[in-house]
Design an enzyme around this catalytic site. Structure first.
Site, PDB file in Angstrom:
ATOM      1  N   PHE A   1      -2.851  -7.268   6.601  1.00 31.96           N
ATOM      2  CA  PHE A   1      -2.185  -7.786   5.399  1.00 31.96           C
ATOM      3  C   PHE A   1      -1.888  -9.267   5.610  1.00 31.96           C
ATOM      4  O   PHE A   1      -1.018  -9.619   6.408  1.00 31.96           O
ATOM      5  CB  PHE A   1      -0.887  -6.991   5.206  1.00 31.96           C
TER       6      PHE A   1
ATOM      7  N   GLU B   1       8.821  -7.585   6.649  1.00 26.79           N
ATOM      8  CA  GLU B   1       8.865  -6.889   5.340  1.00 26.79           C
ATOM      9  C   GLU B   1      10.138  -7.218   4.573  1.00 26.79           C
ATOM     10  O   GLU B   1      10.713  -6.363   3.898  1.00 26.79           O
ATOM     11  CB  GLU B   1       8.729  -5.372   5.551  1.00 26.79           C
TER      12      GLU B   1
END
Lengths: 98, 390
Positions: free
Chosen positions: B123, B360
């Site tokens: 990612f 995150e």
């Protein structure tokens, strides 16, 4: 041309859709700003909502109205105002025969 | 070690626990020291179906529901944080996002390979100047006929060192879009990074893109949907994974702490009999239980596709990463000198827990979002003589 009663029903459904969307948007607007939200306001441009809002709105529309928003309908424009979402939901429901 | 029946061994969650206990727990220290997750481990994860655990069966996955996937994540994360990180990145951030946001054509092209482990995904959002302010990425794309051309540089990309496929976010004059970029595409360069506090075996790298030509069909969702839809979908899944990762690390630290406190003797008695040690153990037991329940609540809401799932996930991630830091710190304290030594797991767990407060979405960003939610849900204002809960 739709009959008067049918038009009335459609208008009523659109008003219900708009009300549901309006309530959800209001409940998810940034809390510390006093804003007067209009149905044609682009709330991304006006900074009324956080970045994660678009994704939440998609989930809300699909779960609340029982429709699946096709890929080609997932555009920022379609999710930028109460008017644009109400219009999209109406069109998708119409296409589904509702 | 718990016994399992033949029927249970067909349950992916049970199989994941057995895999974690037998294949990972004793090697986590080695992975941390060598800074790499061996290929044989990744291959076994693929064979066990872990890499596609949360991916719909139609696309080659197990189709686990969020609760089962969370339990699986805890099992793996308790044994090895770096291995769990592969689930977070590959399965949650990439696979689950593609399952929701990519076209069937793009899923057919990549998702089955990812779910079965034939390809590894990563990612690629963060940049040197775009961390928490992720929407400000400077990697650019330009559409030229049937292709997009990407230029820019990503940083701190977990598993970029070994990934075959990158989910890349780029801007074109403020219009954010997401693309699937193959590692072998001309112009892609991977630069491994090292020297990290934790997640040491996650093959973190910088990635540069120089005139990389990406087929138009590799656009995920659509033009302008990169951050608002694709990245936020990914972070929604990634945060859920990190929430369970916090439970996992805290549970591991709790077990280390309890085992040591019931064996180690000082002042002629086991240290577990000292009340100040008991306080740390009691707090840890309570915090781990509370964090796990917050994760399960988030999982149930996700299963129901409730719009409350987003905030429940933020709350679970914030709480579990916070208590993981506290519990692992107490574990180091209980183990004393041995807690500071890499021959015991406490110091590794302590380092790994800190990472969870940053990735995150930092704890501070979670706090901003949770506070805003609190104002909306709990502020009672008087309007026109009537109280209104906003």
């Amino acid at each position: 041309m739709p009959s008067e009663s049918l038009t009335s029903m459609e208008n009523g459904a659109a008003a219900d859709t708009a009300a549901a969307i309006r309530n959800y948007v209001r409940a998810n607007m940034t809390a510390l700003r006093d804003v007067d939200l209009r149905d044609d306001d682009n709330f991304f441009e006006k900074g009324f909502v956080t970045s994660i809002f678009a994704m939440q709105m998609l989930d809300f529309i699909e779960s609340t109205f029982g429709i699946e928003v096709p890929d080609d309908r997932i555009t920022l424009q379609n999710f930028s105002s109460i008017d644009s979402m109400t219009r999209m939901v109406g069109e998708l429901k119409h296409a589904a025969g509702e | 070690m718990r016994q399992v029946s033949e029927e249970q061994t067909r349950d992916p969650v049970v199989r994941a626990r057995l895999f974690a206990e037998h294949e990972l727990a004793d090697r986590a220290g080695e992975f941390d020291r060598t800074g790499r997750l061996p290929r044989d481990v990744i291959r076994k994860m693929a064979d066990e179906g872990l890499l596609g655990a949360a991916v719909p069966k139609r696309w080659g996955g197990h189709g686990l529901d969020p609760l089962a996937y969370g339990e699986l994540t805890e099992s793996v994360g308790k044994a090895c944080a770096s291995t769990r990180a592969l689930l977070t990145v590959h399965t949650s951030l990439v696979c689950e996002t593609l399952a929701e946001r990519a076209s069937d054509r793009l899923k057919g092209k990549y998702l089955t390979d990812l779910a079965t482990g034939r390809r590894i995904g990563c990612f690629a959002l963060s940049e040197a100047e775009a961390g928490s302010d992720a929407a400000s990425v400077t990697t650019r794309y330009v559409k030229k006929g049937d292709i997009f051309v990407l230029d820019g540089r990503k940083k701190w990309i977990s598993f970029a060192g070994i990934a075959d496929l990158l989910l890349v976010f780029a801007n074109d004059n403020g219009v954010s879009s997401a693309f699937l970029v193959e590692r072998d595409m001309p112009g892609v360069e991977i630069h491994p990074m090292s020297g990290f506090l934790g997640n040491r075996a996650t093959h973190i790298a910088e990635v540069s893109f120089t005139d990389v030509e990406v087929p138009a069909e590799n656009l995920v969702s659509g033009i302008g949907l990169g951050f608002g839809f694709v990245a936020n979908t990914a972070l929604f899944h990634g945060r859920y994974s990190i929430a369970w990762a916090g439970v996992a690390i805290a549970q591991a630290a709790l077990e280390v702490m309890c085992a040591y406190a019931t064996e180690r003797e000082q002042f002629g008695t086991r240290i577990g009999s000292h009340q100040l040690v008991q306080k740390m153990v009691a707090d840890a037991v309570t915090q781990v239980a509370a964090a796990r329940e917050l994760c399960r609540r988030a999982g149930r809401l996700r299963l129901e596709r409730s719009t409350d799932a987003v905030m429940a996930t933020n709350i679970a991630k914030y709480f579990s990463s916070t208590i993981a830091q506290q519990v692992t710190s107490d574990a180091v304290q209980v183990l004393g000198g041995n807690g500071c030594w890499d021959q015991y797991p406490a110091e590794r767990l302590f380092r790994e827990a800190k990472i969870l407060e940053i990735i995150e979405g930092t704890s501070q960003l979670q706090q901003l979002m949770i506070a805003d939610y609190g104002y909306k849900k709990f502020a009672v204002r008087s309007r026109g003589g009537e109280d209104e809960v906003l």
